[in-house]
Structure formats: structure tokens, C-alpha cells
Enzyme design. Sequence first.
Site, PDB file in Angstrom:
ATOM      1  N   CYS A  52       0.841  -1.193   0.000  1.00 39.90           N
ATOM      2  CA  CYS A  52       0.000   0.000   0.000  1.00 39.90           C
ATOM      3  C   CYS A  52       0.883   1.252   0.000  1.00 39.90           C
ATOM      4  CB  CYS A  52      -0.906   0.008   1.230  1.00 39.90           C
ATOM      5  SG  CYS A  52      -2.012   1.418   1.263  1.00 39.90           S
ATOM      6  N   CYS A  56       0.541   4.906   6.909  1.00 40.69           N
ATOM      7  CA  CYS A  56      -0.067   4.737   8.242  1.00 40.69           C
ATOM      8  C   CYS A  56       0.889   3.987   9.178  1.00 40.69           C
ATOM      9  CB  CYS A  56      -1.381   3.983   8.117  1.00 40.69           C
ATOM     10  SG  CYS A  56      -2.442   4.641   6.794  1.00 40.69           S
ATOM     11  N   CYS A  59       0.339   0.306  10.357  1.00 38.61           N
ATOM     12  CA  CYS A  59      -0.145  -0.714   9.423  1.00 38.61           C
ATOM     13  C   CYS A  59       0.951  -1.600   8.828  1.00 38.61           C
ATOM     14  CB  CYS A  59      -0.924  -0.051   8.293  1.00 38.61           C
ATOM     15  SG  CYS A  59      -1.727  -1.290   7.238  1.00 38.61           S
ATOM     16  N   CYS A  96     -16.776  -8.720   5.484  1.00 39.31           N
ATOM     17  CA  CYS A  96     -16.102  -7.442   5.234  1.00 39.31           C
ATOM     18  C   CYS A  96     -14.866  -7.664   4.372  1.00 39.31           C
ATOM     19  CB  CYS A  96     -15.653  -6.815   6.546  1.00 39.31           C
ATOM     20  SG  CYS A  96     -16.960  -6.667   7.757  1.00 39.31           S
ATOM     21  N   CYS A 127     -19.785  -5.641   3.554  1.00 39.55           N
ATOM     22  CA  CYS A 127     -19.036  -4.465   3.986  1.00 39.55           C
ATOM     23  C   CYS A 127     -17.737  -4.442   3.189  1.00 39.55           C
ATOM     24  CB  CYS A 127     -18.734  -4.559   5.481  1.00 39.55           C
ATOM     25  SG  CYS A 127     -17.734  -3.183   6.090  1.00 39.55           S
ATOM     26  N   CYS A 187     -19.411   2.548   8.725  1.00 40.24           N
ATOM     27  CA  CYS A 187     -18.646   1.851   9.767  1.00 40.24           C
ATOM     28  C   CYS A 187     -17.387   2.685   9.979  1.00 40.24           C
ATOM     29  CB  CYS A 187     -18.293   0.436   9.305  1.00 40.24           C
ATOM     30  SG  CYS A 187     -17.200  -0.433  10.450  1.00 40.24           S
ATOM     31  N   ARG A 259     -17.929  -2.128  17.990  1.00 45.50           N
ATOM     32  CA  ARG A 259     -17.240  -3.401  17.743  1.00 45.50           C
ATOM     33  C   ARG A 259     -15.923  -3.495  18.501  1.00 45.50           C
ATOM     34  NH1 ARG A 259     -16.785  -3.836  12.187  1.00 45.50           N
ATOM     35  NH2 ARG A 259     -18.902  -4.614  12.184  1.00 45.50           N
TER      36      ARG A 259
HETATM   37  N1  SAM Z   1      -6.616   0.728   3.072  1.00 42.18           N
HETATM   38  C1  SAM Z   1      -7.898   1.041   3.557  1.00 42.18           C
HETATM   39  C2  SAM Z   1      -7.888   2.208   4.536  1.00 42.18           C
HETATM   40  O1  SAM Z   1      -6.903   2.385   5.239  1.00 42.18           O
HETATM   41  O2  SAM Z   1      -8.896   2.897   4.597  1.00 42.18           O
HETATM   42  C3  SAM Z   1      -8.641  -0.134   4.155  1.00 42.18           C
HETATM   43  C4  SAM Z   1      -7.884  -1.162   4.982  1.00 42.18           C
HETATM   44  S1  SAM Z   1      -7.118  -0.573   6.481  1.00 42.18           S
HETATM   45  C5  SAM Z   1      -6.052  -1.907   6.904  1.00 42.18           C
HETATM   46  C6  SAM Z   1      -8.471  -0.601   7.640  1.00 42.18           C
HETATM   47  C7  SAM Z   1      -8.218  -0.202   9.061  1.00 42.18           C
HETATM   48  O3  SAM Z   1      -7.521  -1.225   9.761  1.00 42.18           O
HETATM   49  C8  SAM Z   1      -7.371   1.018   9.335  1.00 42.18           C
HETATM   50  O4  SAM Z   1      -8.071   2.202   9.169  1.00 42.18           O
HETATM   51  C9  SAM Z   1      -7.009   0.825  10.804  1.00 42.18           C
HETATM   52  O5  SAM Z   1      -7.972   1.446  11.632  1.00 42.18           O
HETATM   53  C10 SAM Z   1      -7.057  -0.705  10.978  1.00 42.18           C
HETATM   54  N2  SAM Z   1      -5.716  -1.238  11.283  1.00 42.18           N
HETATM   55  C11 SAM Z   1      -4.704  -1.406  10.402  1.00 42.18           C
HETATM   56  N3  SAM Z   1      -3.605  -1.887  11.012  1.00 42.18           N
HETATM   57  C12 SAM Z   1      -3.931  -2.029  12.327  1.00 42.18           C
HETATM   58  C13 SAM Z   1      -3.204  -2.475  13.474  1.00 42.18           C
HETATM   59  N4  SAM Z   1      -1.940  -2.844  13.394  1.00 42.18           N
HETATM   60  N5  SAM Z   1      -3.836  -2.480  14.666  1.00 42.18           N
HETATM   61  C14 SAM Z   1      -5.134  -2.096  14.751  1.00 42.18           C
HETATM   62  N6  SAM Z   1      -5.861  -1.665  13.706  1.00 42.18           N
HETATM   63  C15 SAM Z   1      -5.269  -1.621  12.504  1.00 42.18           C
HETATM   64 FE1  SF4 Z   2      -2.770   1.332   3.390  1.00 46.75          FE
HETATM   65 FE2  SF4 Z   2      -2.734   0.182   5.760  1.00 46.75          FE
HETATM   66 FE3  SF4 Z   2      -3.031   2.815   5.595  1.00 46.75          FE
HETATM   67 FE4  SF4 Z   2      -5.047   1.161   4.761  1.00 46.75          FE
HETATM   68  S1  SF4 Z   2      -4.261   1.406   6.842  1.00 46.75           S
HETATM   69  S2  SF4 Z   2      -4.237   2.974   3.706  1.00 46.75           S
HETATM   70  S3  SF4 Z   2      -3.820  -0.567   3.977  1.00 46.75           S
HETATM   71  S4  SF4 Z   2      -1.207   1.638   4.965  1.00 46.75           S
END
Ligand code: SAM
Ligand code: SF4
Length: 336
Positions: A52, A56, A59, A96, A127, A187, A259
Site C-alpha cells: 500500500c 499509516c 499498518c 467485510c 461491507c 462503519c 465493535r
Molecule cells: N486501506 C484502507 C484504509 O486504510 O482505509 C482499508 C484497509 S485498512 C487496513 C483498515 C483499518 O484497519 C485502518 O483504518 C485501521 O484502523 C485498521 N488497522 C490497520 N492496522 C492495524 C493495526 N496494526 N492495529 C489495529 N488496527 C489496525
Molecule cells: Fe494502506 Fe494500511 Fe493505511 Fe489502509 S491502513 S491505507 S492498507 S497503509
Amino acid sequence: MIRHDWTIAEVEAQFARPFLDLLFEAQGVHRRHHEPNTVQVSTLLSIKTGACPEDCAYCPQSVRHDTGLAAEELMELEAVVARARAAKQAGATRFCMGAAYRSPKPKDLRKVVAMIGAVKELGLETCATLGMLSAEQAVELKRAGLDYYNHNIDTSPEYYGKIIGTRTFADRIETLQAVRDAGMHVCCGGIVGMGETRADRAAMLATLATLEAHPESVPINRLVRVAGTPLADAEELDPLEFVRTIAVARILMPRSHVRLSAGRAEMSDELQALCFLAGANSIFYGEKLLTTGNPDCAADRRLFERLGLVAEPAPQTDAAVHGAAGTQGESALATA
Ligand code: SAM
Ligand code: SF4
Ligand code: DTB
């Protein structure tokens, strides 16, 4: 009364209450608005994993963090449907689909549209979480039959810049508005345990609770600390502070499903029981979240049995009414 005018000071005052007072009120609010002992059950699938472009900090899927995760292309329709069928058989009512996109490209969106239709045919709620959406893309997903769109604000507006640099808090709100305008359920929640303060947690919940309409689903994630991400060594959040966050979310957004999301694999049954007492009434079910672990189905079945919890039945969908591939009443989790 459902309020949309919570001030940050009021929300902070909720957090500061004696723990037992806070939980008692949250459970009272919960019982006035929801069936007690009933938990909504969703299963997640990562339909496109890793690589990606976003940054973040939490992530494991960001291309900027070396987490050893193997990137995978968008899954084929048949494989997604097989996973959805298995999730339904195991007792989930909502499926989802998550993709590691900044925002979906038209070609990818067309494929996801087909997945949504096929998953809905099974009688499951649908979802998706695909990153930022334009108004047109939101309408396209709604037309495909998408029930919920997940897009988290993740943290407070003030702390946001410490966690994400590649898109703004305002971008997130814009996508949420597009989802709302298209007529889908929202959500939206966040992550705690990222080094934020209690004031940040309060500001995050105040942001959600002052939206024109509260999100129907509010995922509260406890950070899963993944090696290779900048937050790998974040200090662990006091578990009781996590419970407080759930309780305050419940009090602020009485009708929403709150949730108990990521982080359950590291929680005892006792801690999860406290989260349910605080008003959580939804979980992710299945041995994987997107890329990290979740309790396995057998463990969750035992948890439900120990606590006398039952799965919330899916709302009657057209597919269910017409008996399309339905297996109503055969789920592995007892339903209410
Ligand atoms: N890429 C898209 C986005 O960020 O909108 C969708 C997938 S992203 C992985 C969805 C959500 O997963 C993120 O907004 C975050 O809140 C959650 N998430 C990702 N990594 C995480 C982690 N290590 N611990 C807890 N929540 C996490
Ligand atoms: Fe990409 Fe992870 Fe951020 Fe979603 S949360 S935009 S998958 S880096
Ligand atoms: C949400 O709030 N939590 C889920 C779902 N929405 C998409 C994702 C949790 C991801 C945890 C880290 C992982 O498994 O990659």
C-alpha cells in the site's frame, strides 16, 4: 435521547468517572437500545494485501514498512465467494472485504462490485474497506448492494498527523460524507494504544459522536503492534483504559454497534467480558483479521458459551427472503 452536540470537555469528563459508575451507565444505555447478550458477528477477508502506498504508522501493509508481509494481487471472485460461504457456515452474518488501497482504481472497483453481488447472494450482509472514495464510487458501491463501508478516522484530529502523512483527517471526513450521501451504512472508528493521550481518545470519540448521523458501526481497535512498523514498540495501553473507551463510545452513540475489533487475540476472556459489559456488541470472527491473528472460531464459540452470548441474526435481506443459497439456522454460533 441521542445527542450530536457532545463537547470534548464532556467526553473527557465521561472518561474521568469512577470505573464502576462508567460501566454501570454504559450497560444501562446498552440495554435501553439493544438486545442484551447479543453480539453482531462479522468476518474479515483481505481481498488485496500489502504494497500500500500510504504511510499509516500502525499498518503492516504499508510499502514503507518492512514487515516481511508478502503482497498479493486482488483475489479472484470465486476464491472470495468460497471464503464468504465458509464464513457464513461458521456463523458470521456480515462479510467485510478489505483492500490495501489509497483509493480503488476503476478496474479494481468493477471487480469488487462483482464480489459484493456474489456475497450478497449468499444471504450475508456486505461491507468493504477500500480507502478513499469519490462520490461517484460510493454510488457505484451502493448500487452493487454494499450495505456498509468501513473508513476509520483512526485517532483525534490533533494526533492524526503523527500517524499518517499521506492523507488528511479532512480527506477521511469527505469519504465518510460520500458514503453517507450514497445511502450506505457507515462503519467508522479508530485505534487506541498508539501513544495518544486520553484527551486524544476523547476527541476521537467526540468527532464520531458529533457527525450529523452516528456511524451505525463503530470499531474500536486496540493497536496490534507489528514488528517493522514505526509503532512496533508503542507502550501497551492499560486494558482498563481500553474498556473505558468502549464504555464512552457506548454512552455517546447509544444506537450504534460498538465493535470490539483488533487486539482480541491478546485479550483474556475476562477482559473481553468487561468490554461486552461496557457495551461492545460486535466482533470480528475468524482466525485472521486482515493480516494479523484473531482468536480462532472454536475459542470464540467457547467464549460465547461461557458468557451466554448469542449471535445477532442477520436482518432479512432480499437474498435471504428468496432463499438464495441460504443456510438460515444452521450456523455454528447459536443465534438469538
Ligand atoms: N486501506 C484502507 C484504509 O486504510 O482505509 C482499508 C484497509 S485498512 C487496513 C483498515 C483499518 O484497519 C485502518 O483504518 C485501521 O484502523 C485498521 N488497522 C490497520 N492496522 C492495524 C493495526 N496494526 N492495529 C489495529 N488496527 C489496525
Ligand atoms: Fe494502506 Fe494500511 Fe493505511 Fe489502509 S491502513 S491505507 S492498507 S497503509
Ligand atoms: C477495522 O476497524 N479493523 C479491521 C477492519 N476495520 C478492516 C482491520 C484490523 C486490522 C488489523 C491489522 C491486520 O490484521 O492487518
